[in-house]
Design an enzyme around this catalytic site. Structure first.
Site, PDB file in Angstrom:
ATOM      1  N   ASP A 157       0.822  -1.202   0.000  1.00 55.43           N
ATOM      2  CA  ASP A 157       0.000   0.000   0.000  1.00 55.43           C
ATOM      3  C   ASP A 157       0.861   1.260   0.000  1.00 55.43           C
ATOM      4  OD1 ASP A 157      -2.417  -1.252  -0.108  1.00 55.43           O
ATOM      5  OD2 ASP A 157      -2.997  -0.855   1.960  1.00 55.43           O
ATOM      6  N   LYS A 205      -3.615   3.360  -2.861  1.00 57.09           N
ATOM      7  CA  LYS A 205      -4.948   3.957  -2.880  1.00 57.09           C
ATOM      8  C   LYS A 205      -4.819   5.384  -2.351  1.00 57.09           C
ATOM      9  CE  LYS A 205      -7.297  -0.445  -1.944  1.00 57.09           C
ATOM     10  NZ  LYS A 205      -8.093  -0.581  -3.157  1.00 57.09           N
ATOM     11  N   MET A 250      -9.150   9.113   7.902  1.00 55.53           N
ATOM     12  CA  MET A 250      -9.484   9.438   6.507  1.00 55.53           C
ATOM     13  C   MET A 250     -10.558  10.516   6.407  1.00 55.53           C
ATOM     14  SD  MET A 250      -9.534   5.498   5.096  1.00 55.53           S
ATOM     15  CE  MET A 250     -10.742   5.006   6.335  1.00 55.53           C
TER      16      MET A 250
END
Length: 281
Positions: A40, A63, A177
């Site tokens: 990631d 991502k 997030m």
């Protein structure tokens, strides 16, 4: 005559919140034995440079939703299955801990459906790393007895009664997030009558050489932080425990500017150019 045929296995590993020294011994062992690493974005490059073998194939599957640039989860699942069918040892390496706001369930379902052995290796999640490096215990006697991990990208993910309960609770609230919607989050709580003197902290790039901690009350958030564009990743902490940062902080905000993690562009990860600095008080 016995033949030594290698069996495939997938290790789902949390790499910790950024500081490469926070990775676990068990994770290091699995990384050093991997044939393939699916990595990631929020993983320290130093972990791969230090522990992965030279002949290990590293595939970045980053991502970065704020840029609408992400490797599809279905593609990641396919890679794991295809490499396992080649009798490879695969490490699926994620930032933080694999069980907190990750797509591990999708990956577990794909592996189980295809009868591929797997193992889950936990890591230090971002909330715990950020709390330690910001000297902000998430629970503390007289401050908070509970902590909740949340995310906010649209208000509809929680019903109105739960929002009201969050605004009134004495629990520590940690939002992952959510930096892009932080102003809307503050407005939502203000509409619900959250105490104006309750504190909110934003911790940028926690545990890395670029860590910065910003604090405000709900009363003065717009004045102090309302127009700030926070670096990715940033973690939001709400509650009385934020007051402990000023009293016990052991790490000053760095004056260095930059991004510690790789950026996502056109579906791939672009290496950062900064040097790695020693962690010091």
């Amino acid at each position: 005559m016995k033949t030594n045929i290698k069996s495939p296995k997938v290790y789902l590993i949390g790499a910790g919140p950024g500081n490469p020294e926070l990775i676990t011994v068990k994770a290091v062992k699995a990384i050093s034995e991997a044939d393939v690493i699916l990595c990631d974005r929020l993983v320290s490059p130093e972990i791969l440079e230090t522990y992965a073998n030279d002949n290990t194939e590293v595939i970045y599957v980053g991502k970065e939703c704020s840029k609408n640039t992400s490797t599809p989860q279905s593609h990641i699942n396919t890679l794991m299955v295809e490499y396992a069918r080649q009798n490879k040892t695969i490490v699926r390496l994620k930032g933080g801990d694999v069980s907190i706001f990750s797509n591990i369930l999708d990956e577990l379902q794909a592996l189980k459906h295809n009868h591929i052995p797997y193992e889950i290796i936990p890591g230090i999640t971002a909330a715990l790393g950020a709390a330690a490096f910001a000297a902000m215990p998430l629970t503390a006697r007289g401050y908070s007895t509970s902590v909740r991990f949340l995310t906010y990208y649209k208000s509809e993910i929680l019903d109105e009664d739960y929002w009201k309960e969050l605004a009134a609770t004495g629990d520590t609230l940690v939002f992952y997030m959510s930096k892009g919607n932080l102003t809307a989050l503050v407005e939502k709580f203000n509409e619900l009558g959250i105490s104006g003197d309750k504190k909110i902290a934003v911790i940028e790039q926690a545990t890395t050489p670029y860590q910065k901690v910003y604090t405000a009350s709900f009363d003065d958030f717009n004045t102090r932080l309302g127009n700030k564009n926070f670096a990715s990743p940033s973690l939001v902490v709400i509650g009385r425990v934020v007051n402990l940062h000023e009293e016990f902080s052991w790490l000053e905000n760095t004056e260095q500017e930059g991004l510690y993690f790789k950026s996502v562009e056109n579906g791939s990860l672009i290496p950062t150019t900064q040097n790695f600095f020693e962690y010091a008080v």
